[in-house]
Motif scaffolding. Structure first.
Motif, PDB file in Angstrom:
ATOM      1  N   LYS A   1       1.204  -1.322 -10.150  1.00 39.16           N
ATOM      2  CA  LYS A   1       0.002  -1.740 -11.024  1.00 39.16           C
ATOM      3  C   LYS A   1      -1.451  -1.924 -10.304  1.00 39.16           C
ATOM      4  O   LYS A   1      -1.525  -2.445  -9.110  1.00 39.16           O
ATOM      5  CB  LYS A   1       0.486  -3.407 -11.491  1.00 39.16           C
ATOM      6  N   ASN A   2      -2.222  -1.353 -11.014  1.00 41.08           N
ATOM      7  CA  ASN A   2      -3.633  -1.422 -10.289  1.00 41.08           C
ATOM      8  C   ASN A   2      -3.783  -0.594  -9.116  1.00 41.08           C
ATOM      9  O   ASN A   2      -4.545  -0.812  -8.192  1.00 41.08           O
ATOM     10  CB  ASN A   2      -4.445  -2.740 -10.275  1.00 41.08           C
ATOM     11  N   GLY A   3      -3.039   0.563  -8.838  1.00 40.84           N
ATOM     12  CA  GLY A   3      -3.064   1.101  -7.756  1.00 40.84           C
ATOM     13  C   GLY A   3      -2.141   0.695  -6.521  1.00 40.84           C
ATOM     14  O   GLY A   3      -1.964   1.203  -5.543  1.00 40.84           O
ATOM     15  N   PHE A   4      -1.439  -0.158  -6.757  1.00 40.80           N
ATOM     16  CA  PHE A   4      -0.766  -0.915  -5.691  1.00 40.80           C
ATOM     17  C   PHE A   4       0.770  -1.149  -6.143  1.00 40.80           C
ATOM     18  O   PHE A   4       0.940  -1.444  -7.240  1.00 40.80           O
ATOM     19  CB  PHE A   4      -1.357  -2.330  -5.302  1.00 40.80           C
ATOM     20  N   TYR A   5       1.713  -0.918  -5.089  1.00 43.08           N
ATOM     21  CA  TYR A   5       3.169  -1.359  -5.458  1.00 43.08           C
ATOM     22  C   TYR A   5       3.286  -2.730  -5.413  1.00 43.08           C
ATOM     23  O   TYR A   5       2.132  -3.568  -4.548  1.00 43.08           O
ATOM     24  CB  TYR A   5       4.112  -0.555  -4.631  1.00 43.08           C
ATOM     25  N   LEU A   6       3.920  -3.396  -6.026  1.00 44.67           N
ATOM     26  CA  LEU A   6       4.038  -4.803  -5.899  1.00 44.67           C
ATOM     27  C   LEU A   6       5.546  -5.341  -5.471  1.00 44.67           C
ATOM     28  O   LEU A   6       6.330  -5.081  -6.142  1.00 44.67           O
ATOM     29  CB  LEU A   6       3.671  -5.554  -7.115  1.00 44.67           C
ATOM     30  N   LEU A   7       5.439  -6.050  -4.278  1.00 39.61           N
ATOM     31  CA  LEU A   7       6.771  -6.823  -4.157  1.00 39.61           C
ATOM     32  C   LEU A   7       6.761  -8.106  -4.571  1.00 39.61           C
ATOM     33  O   LEU A   7       6.104  -8.923  -4.245  1.00 39.61           O
ATOM     34  CB  LEU A   7       6.907  -6.698  -2.435  1.00 39.61           C
ATOM     35  N   PRO A   8       7.878  -8.340  -5.505  1.00 40.45           N
ATOM     36  CA  PRO A   8       7.650  -9.607  -6.138  1.00 40.45           C
ATOM     37  C   PRO A   8       8.272 -10.758  -5.196  1.00 40.45           C
ATOM     38  O   PRO A   8       8.833 -10.462  -4.409  1.00 40.45           O
ATOM     39  CB  PRO A   8       8.206  -9.623  -7.671  1.00 40.45           C
TER      40      PRO A   8
ATOM     41  N   TYR B   1       0.787  -1.335  -0.065  1.00 41.38           N
ATOM     42  CA  TYR B   1       0.240   0.033  -0.253  1.00 41.38           C
ATOM     43  C   TYR B   1       0.934   1.255  -0.006  1.00 41.38           C
ATOM     44  O   TYR B   1       1.966   1.365   0.380  1.00 41.38           O
ATOM     45  CB  TYR B   1      -0.918  -0.331   1.319  1.00 41.38           C
ATOM     46  N   ASP B   2       0.134   2.476  -0.499  1.00 44.41           N
ATOM     47  CA  ASP B   2       0.878   3.678  -0.253  1.00 44.41           C
ATOM     48  C   ASP B   2       1.791   3.954   1.131  1.00 44.41           C
ATOM     49  O   ASP B   2       2.897   4.467   1.058  1.00 44.41           O
ATOM     50  CB  ASP B   2      -0.025   4.663  -0.771  1.00 44.41           C
ATOM     51  N   TYR B   3       0.983   3.655   1.951  1.00 39.49           N
ATOM     52  CA  TYR B   3       1.585   3.943   3.513  1.00 39.49           C
ATOM     53  C   TYR B   3       2.868   3.097   3.774  1.00 39.49           C
ATOM     54  O   TYR B   3       3.726   3.378   4.381  1.00 39.49           O
ATOM     55  CB  TYR B   3       0.610   3.827   4.489  1.00 39.49           C
ATOM     56  N   ASP B   4       2.586   1.889   3.153  1.00 39.09           N
ATOM     57  CA  ASP B   4       3.645   0.801   3.149  1.00 39.09           C
ATOM     58  C   ASP B   4       5.020   1.497   2.437  1.00 39.09           C
ATOM     59  O   ASP B   4       6.082   1.434   2.827  1.00 39.09           O
ATOM     60  CB  ASP B   4       3.405  -0.572   2.980  1.00 39.09           C
ATOM     61  N   PHE B   5       4.705   1.801   1.327  1.00 38.95           N
ATOM     62  CA  PHE B   5       5.753   2.145   0.552  1.00 38.95           C
ATOM     63  C   PHE B   5       6.447   3.373   1.032  1.00 38.95           C
ATOM     64  O   PHE B   5       7.810   3.361   0.938  1.00 38.95           O
ATOM     65  CB  PHE B   5       5.268   2.557  -1.024  1.00 38.95           C
ATOM     66  N   LYS B   6       5.799   4.418   1.505  1.00 38.09           N
ATOM     67  CA  LYS B   6       6.307   5.424   2.146  1.00 38.09           C
ATOM     68  C   LYS B   6       7.246   4.957   3.359  1.00 38.09           C
ATOM     69  O   LYS B   6       8.465   5.567   3.418  1.00 38.09           O
ATOM     70  CB  LYS B   6       5.354   6.565   2.702  1.00 38.09           C
ATOM     71  N   GLU B   7       6.864   4.017   4.063  1.00 31.84           N
ATOM     72  CA  GLU B   7       7.771   3.734   5.356  1.00 31.84           C
ATOM     73  C   GLU B   7       8.856   3.075   4.656  1.00 31.84           C
ATOM     74  O   GLU B   7       9.982   3.233   5.182  1.00 31.84           O
ATOM     75  CB  GLU B   7       6.983   2.716   6.068  1.00 31.84           C
ATOM     76  N   MET B   8       8.769   2.014   3.649  1.00 33.13           N
ATOM     77  CA  MET B   8       9.877   1.507   3.124  1.00 33.13           C
ATOM     78  C   MET B   8      10.893   2.338   2.420  1.00 33.13           C
ATOM     79  O   MET B   8      11.908   2.376   2.720  1.00 33.13           O
ATOM     80  CB  MET B   8       9.338   0.488   1.927  1.00 33.13           C
ATOM     81  N   LYS B   9      10.285   3.481   1.686  1.00 30.84           N
ATOM     82  CA  LYS B   9      11.303   4.224   1.075  1.00 30.84           C
ATOM     83  C   LYS B   9      12.051   5.245   2.217  1.00 30.84           C
ATOM     84  O   LYS B   9      13.164   5.408   1.743  1.00 30.84           O
ATOM     85  CB  LYS B   9      10.412   5.438   0.163  1.00 30.84           C
TER      86      LYS B   9
END
Length: 197
Positions: free
Chosen positions: A95-102, A76-84
C-alpha cells in the motif's frame, strides 16, 4: 547516496557491521544540521540496543508488546527481497509503495522474533531510530547535546538501554568537560561492543 542506500547502510550498521556504522555516521556528519546529528545519536543508541546489551530477559518479561500492537510495520523493497529469500511463501499487502507487516506480527512466537536475523529495517530500528517514536522530540531538537530519547512506557528493554546510554554520556561529559560529540559516543560504544563481543 539515495534514501534506500542510506537505509540499507543503516540496517547493516544496526546489525553490528562496524564498517557500515562508521560509514553512516561519517556520511551524516557532513551535514551540519540538527536532524543529521539527531540521526547519528539515534543510530548509536539503537546499535547499543541491538548489539551491546543483552535484553532477552527484558523482552521476555514484556512479551514483545512492540510486535503485538500498533500500525502495520513498513517493509521496504530491500526488506521484502531479503524476507522473500528466507520465507518461501511470503505474502504481504502493498500500500502506498510499501509492503506492510500487520500487527500482531505473524512471525512472533511468544515473545521471540522468528525472523530476527532478517527482520525489516523498521523493526531493527525500534525504538530509538524510529521516526514514529521520536517524532515530537525530533521536531524540537536544536542540535545541542545528546537528545533525551523517548521510550514507550511498556518497553523495559528500551528503558534499560536509555539508562545505560545516559550513564555512558554522563561519564563522557565528566571526562571531556562538555557534551560528547557523536563520534566520541560512537567510539565508546564500539569499544564496549568489541570488548563484549
Amino acid at each position: 547516496m539515495n534514501a534506500d542506500e542510506v537505509n540499507i547502510l543503516t540496517k547493516r550498521a544496526l546489525r553490528a557491521d562496524i564498517e557500515s556504522l562508521r560509514k553512516i555516521v561519517n556520511f551524516l556528519s557532513q551535514y551540519n544540521v540538527p536532524i543529521a546529528k539527531f540521526a547519528i545519536y539515534s543510530i548509536i543508541y539503537q546499535f547499543a540496543m541491538n548489539n551491546v546489551i543483552d535484553l532477552g530477559k527484558e523482552c521476555e518479561t514484556c512479551g514483545g508488546k512492540c510486535c503485538k500492537a500498533g500500525y502495520p510495520v513498513p517493509v521496504y523493497d530491500y526488506d521484502f527481497k531479503e524476507m522473500k529469500k528466507n520465507i518461501k511463501d511470503l505474502r504481504l499487502e502493498k500500500k502506498n509503495g510499501f509492503y506492510l507487516l500487520p500487527r500482531p506480527c505473524q512471525f512472533q512466537k511468544g515473545w521471540i522474533c522468528t525472523i530476527n536475523s532478517f527482520k525489516p529495517y523498521a523493526c531493527l530500528s525500534y525504538p530509538f531510530a524510529t521516526e514514529d517514536e521520536q517524532e515530537d522530540l525530533l521536531k524540537s531538537y536544536d542540535g545541542n547535546g545528546v537528545p533525551d530519547f523517548r521510550v514507550p512506557e511498556f518497553c523495559i528493554a528500551g528503558k534499560k538501554v536509555k539508562e545505560f546510554m545516559n550513564k555512558i554520556v554522563d561519564e563522557l561529559r565528566k571526562e571531556k568537560g562538555r557534551e560528547p560529540t557523536p563520534t566520541e559516543l560512537l567510539e565508546k560504544i564500539i569499544s564496549l561492543y568489541e570488548r563484549n563481543g
